[in-house]
Scaffold this active site. Structure first.
Site, PDB file in Angstrom:
ATOM      1  N   GLU A 158     105.813   7.679  69.259  1.00 15.87           N
ATOM      2  CA  GLU A 158     106.471   8.268  70.433  1.00 15.87           C
ATOM      3  C   GLU A 158     107.740   9.023  70.048  1.00 15.87           C
ATOM      4  OE1 GLU A 158     105.303   8.697  73.297  1.00 15.87           O
ATOM      5  OE2 GLU A 158     103.563   7.368  73.210  1.00 15.87           O
TER       6      GLU A 158
ATOM      7  N   THR B 109     107.258  17.682  69.929  1.00 18.29           N
ATOM      8  CA  THR B 109     106.419  18.057  68.786  1.00 18.29           C
ATOM      9  C   THR B 109     104.952  17.873  69.138  1.00 18.29           C
ATOM     10  OG1 THR B 109     108.192  17.243  67.342  1.00 18.29           O
ATOM     11  CG2 THR B 109     106.089  17.731  66.302  1.00 18.29           C
TER      12      THR B 109
ATOM     13  N   TYR C  93     111.810   7.742  78.731  1.00 14.73           N
ATOM     14  CA  TYR C  93     110.393   7.976  78.442  1.00 14.73           C
ATOM     15  C   TYR C  93     109.892   7.045  77.339  1.00 14.73           C
ATOM     16  CZ  TYR C  93     106.187   9.701  76.392  1.00 14.73           C
ATOM     17  OH  TYR C  93     104.912   9.739  75.869  1.00 14.73           O
TER      18      TYR C  93
ATOM     19  N   ASP D 228     106.693  12.217  80.995  1.00 11.21           N
ATOM     20  CA  ASP D 228     107.039  13.385  80.183  1.00 11.21           C
ATOM     21  C   ASP D 228     106.555  14.638  80.902  1.00 11.21           C
ATOM     22  OD1 ASP D 228     104.289  13.357  79.861  1.00 11.21           O
ATOM     23  OD2 ASP D 228     104.325  13.287  77.665  1.00 11.21           O
TER      24      ASP D 228
END
Length: 359
Positions: free
Chosen positions: A47, A53, A130, A148
């Site tokens: 994560e 990314t 998150y 997210d």
């Protein structure tokens, strides 16, 4: 702070939505290395790597990182320079430093076991809302929201939420929405299912609505305005900063590099010296280097320009090549290394681009 609220539409069948989403996810989820088990350490690392990314970029980094640091204890005991070297090219290096700091705390305070308690996990460096929700739900099956961009996009369409997702308060709204509709039986698959739906079907520009497993629950599809959601205000144009990047070689054929400060952007990474062009022209750069480093240098050619886009600024670096004429290097100011030795030092992406020009 201004509060934003949203009421789940009465016609929305959350039970049927959960069923359809979970059924689709179990039959269509990608085989990703961090999904092999629910090891909280592996999930935590994945994560952190996945922040800002792409999945395809992360996979090889994750695999080599896990091979090198298979346990929290081994990562905690590693030298920071080696950790940064393992992260080299992945960018956003503060993620690696924060992770390294946090795992040391886990070893010291929690006997090398990732805490499943929300308050304890939240205190660890680099664990934002998150990541907190993702680790708690995916690794420990706690019904916590993990919101997210993918999740906000999917739910803005499903529930026809037209709040601006660029605003922090809107993320809070989506967290509250997820709390209302999450699966208490399988929160891990629910959160991953929302993310997977956003990655594979509910794309930003061209959602594949005709093959969507939850199409019958989607209010935006019903209205025909799914491409107008989510609402997101445009970011300000990024500032462009222009630099000189100095590739300096001595008479032994070694190149000069220096370590960046231990705070701030690209902390503790290594670099060829760079300076803002607005501060020096090339002649002044020669004088500055002699005063700052004790070495007299001769600029013999200008090379290509390299460019790197950060989240908030764009760096454009004009590479210049120089040789040492004389002088004595100041103690503690960088070092000369061979091309082969350069490979041992963690360098950020912009510096990797410079390094490629001298091979």
């Amino acid at each position: 702070m201004e509060q934003t609220s949203f009421t789940i539409p009465l016609l929305f069948n959350d039970e049927a939505f959960r069923h359809d989403l979970l059924t689709w996810y179990q039959g269509n989820k990608r085989l990703l290395p961090w999904r092999e088990n629910q090891d909280p350490y592996r999930i935590w690392v994945s994560e952190i790597m996945l922040q800002q990314t792409q999945v395809d970029t992360v996979i090889p980094y994750f695999n080599q990182f896990m091979e090198r640091y298979p346990t929290i204890k081994e990562l905690a005991e590693a030298d920071e320079q080696n950790v940064l070297k393992s992260w080299e090219g992945l960018g956003y290096y503060s993620r690696a430093r924060n992770l390294h700091t946090a795992v040391k705390e886990v070893v010291e305070k929690y006997d090398a076991q990732v805490p499943s308690d929300k308050k304890e996990l939240k205190q660890l460096k680099g664990i934002g809302p998150y990541t907190l929700g993702a680790v708690l739900s995916i690794a420990f099956n706690h019904p916590e929201p993990a919101v997210d961009g993918n999740v906000m996009r999917v739910l803005s369409r499903i529930l026809h939420i037209d709040e601006d997702i660029a605003k922090p308060k809107t993320k809070k709204l989506f967290e509250e929405v997820v709390k209302e509709i999450i699966s208490y039986e399988d929160p891990s698959s629910f959160n991953q299912g929302l993310m997977e739906l956003g990655a594979l079907v509910c794309h930003p520009k061209n959602p594949e609505c005709e093959t969507c497993p939850v199409q019958q629950h989607c209010l935006a599809y019903e209205h025909g305005d799914q491409k107008d959601l989510p609402v997101k205000t445009k970011q300000k144009k990024q500032k462009v900063s222009s630099y000189y990047g100095l590739v300096l070689k001595n008479d032994e054929g070694k190149f000069f590099i220096q370590k960046r400060p231990d705070e701030g952007l690209l902390a503790n990474m290594w670099e060829f010296p760079i300076v803002l062009q607005e501060e020096f022209d090339q002649k002044e750069l020669v004088n500055w280097f002699e005063v700052e480093y004790g070495l007299s240098i001769n600029i013999y050619t200008q090379g290509k320009r390299v460019r790197h886009v950060f989240s908030h600024v764009i760096w454009e670096v004009d590479v210049i090549y120089a040789s040492v004429k004389g002088g004595q290097k100041s103690d503690g100011d960088g070092k000369f290394v061979t091309l082969e030795e350069l490979e041992r030092y963690p360098m950020p992406n912009i510096q990797q681009k410079i390094k490629k020009l001298i091979h």
